[in-house]
Enzyme design. Structure first.
Site, mmCIF file in Angstrom:
data_model
loop_
_atom_site.group_PDB
_atom_site.id
_atom_site.type_symbol
_atom_site.label_atom_id
_atom_site.label_comp_id
_atom_site.label_asym_id
_atom_site.label_seq_id
_atom_site.Cartn_x
_atom_site.Cartn_y
_atom_site.Cartn_z
ATOM 1 N N GLU A 164 -19.638 -3.056 55.558
ATOM 2 C CA GLU A 164 -19.773 -1.589 55.860
ATOM 3 C C GLU A 164 -20.606 -0.984 54.856
ATOM 4 O O GLU A 164 -21.796 -0.200 55.178
ATOM 5 C CB GLU A 164 -18.674 -0.891 56.633
ATOM 6 C CG GLU A 164 -17.934 -1.517 57.402
ATOM 7 C CD GLU A 164 -16.851 -2.374 57.238
ATOM 8 O OE1 GLU A 164 -16.884 -3.360 56.013
ATOM 9 O OE2 GLU A 164 -15.738 -2.353 57.765
ATOM 10 N N GLU A 168 -18.314 -10.937 47.961
ATOM 11 C CA GLU A 168 -17.388 -10.852 46.813
ATOM 12 C C GLU A 168 -17.818 -11.279 45.423
ATOM 13 O O GLU A 168 -18.830 -11.560 45.362
ATOM 14 C CB GLU A 168 -16.240 -11.891 47.571
ATOM 15 C CG GLU A 168 -15.636 -11.401 48.786
ATOM 16 C CD GLU A 168 -14.581 -12.255 49.423
ATOM 17 O OE1 GLU A 168 -14.269 -13.365 48.731
ATOM 18 O OE2 GLU A 168 -13.847 -11.657 50.116
ATOM 19 N N CYS A 207 -17.645 -4.385 50.867
ATOM 20 C CA CYS A 207 -17.474 -4.723 52.118
ATOM 21 C C CYS A 207 -18.645 -4.819 52.925
ATOM 22 O O CYS A 207 -19.739 -4.039 52.389
ATOM 23 C CB CYS A 207 -16.423 -3.441 52.784
ATOM 24 S SG CYS A 207 -14.788 -3.530 52.175
ATOM 25 N N CYS A 254 -13.998 2.469 53.468
ATOM 26 C CA CYS A 254 -15.311 2.460 54.063
ATOM 27 C C CYS A 254 -15.094 3.393 55.195
ATOM 28 O O CYS A 254 -16.163 3.735 55.894
ATOM 29 C CB CYS A 254 -15.371 0.957 54.792
ATOM 30 S SG CYS A 254 -15.851 -0.245 53.513
HETATM 31 N N1 THU Z 1 -13.618 -6.696 54.647
HETATM 32 C C1 THU Z 1 -15.013 -6.371 55.149
HETATM 33 O O1 THU Z 1 -16.232 -6.538 54.604
HETATM 34 N N2 THU Z 1 -14.909 -5.206 55.994
HETATM 35 C C2 THU Z 1 -13.838 -4.945 56.445
HETATM 36 O O2 THU Z 1 -13.813 -3.786 57.466
HETATM 37 C C3 THU Z 1 -12.544 -5.403 56.262
HETATM 38 C C4 THU Z 1 -12.645 -6.394 54.774
HETATM 39 C C5 THU Z 1 -14.095 -7.708 53.622
HETATM 40 C C6 THU Z 1 -13.496 -7.398 52.021
HETATM 41 C C7 THU Z 1 -13.395 -8.620 51.552
HETATM 42 O O3 THU Z 1 -14.481 -9.509 51.109
HETATM 43 C C8 THU Z 1 -12.580 -9.554 52.586
HETATM 44 O O4 THU Z 1 -13.289 -8.744 53.729
HETATM 45 C C9 THU Z 1 -11.104 -9.552 52.457
HETATM 46 O O5 THU Z 1 -10.607 -8.359 52.505
#
Ligand code: THU
Length: 154
Positions: free
Chosen positions: A67, A56, A65, A101
């Site tokens: 992924e 983040e 994310c 993603c």
């Molecule tokens: N997030 C992911 O990394 N992958 C997912 O499949 C769902 C969401 C992260 C993005 C953000 O940092 C946090 O989860 C909340 O949305």
């Protein structure tokens, strides 16, 4: 019917190694704003596993994310096809890849590619990419064949 519109069940291999890699990455996630820690692990065509966590940022939309990080690691590692991908959230609630993603995965996977949703203790549910992103737009829309092996620096 084109390959990507197929969405029949694909029996998952033993994906314990993917779960362990994703859970380990998740433990190192940088998520001070949402406190929602995610890890992802990809099995590439070579058999290598690529894992990453969400990262983040104080400027919220800049965060990435898990992924996306795992896909970047796969490309840097020399693989071009996703054989299987697992996303590990806190559990037990289902955590599947976000819409963006799903499209990122589409670039390097087929409709039959397994996507596992997991918590640290195990896989909650398994889907195919075709189930999560039906009728998808992909590389074949722009040119026939598989450009994944072409678009590289020589
Ligand atoms: N997030 C992911 O990394 N992958 C997912 O499949 C769902 C969401 C992260 C993005 C953000 O940092 C946090 O989860 C909340 O949305």
């Amino acid at each position: 019917m084109q390959e990507h519109t197929e969405s029949g069940p694909v029996p998952p291999e033993d994906s314990l190694d993917l779960l362990q890699a994703a859970a380990a990455a998740r433990a190192r996630a940088y998520a001070p704003y949402s406190r929602f820690f995610v890890g992802a692990a990809i099995r590439g065509e070579s058999g290598t596993i690529y894992a990453a966590a969400n990262v983040e940022n104080a400027a919220y939309p800049v965060g990435t994310c898990a992924e996306a990080g795992a896909i970047a690691a796969m490309i840097a590692g020399g693989d071009r096809r996703i054989v299987e991908i697992l996303v590990c959230g806190p559990g037990p609630a289902l955590v599947t890849p976000c819409g963006a993603c799903r499209q990122r995965i589409r670039e390097f996977a087929s409709a039959r590619t397994p996507i596992h949703a997991a918590g640290p203790d195990g896989i909650t549910a398994s889907f195919t990419l075709g189930e999560l992103l039906p009728m998808a737009f992909g590389p074949d829309n722009l040119e026939p064949g598989t450009p994944q092996n072409e678009a590289t620096v020589r």
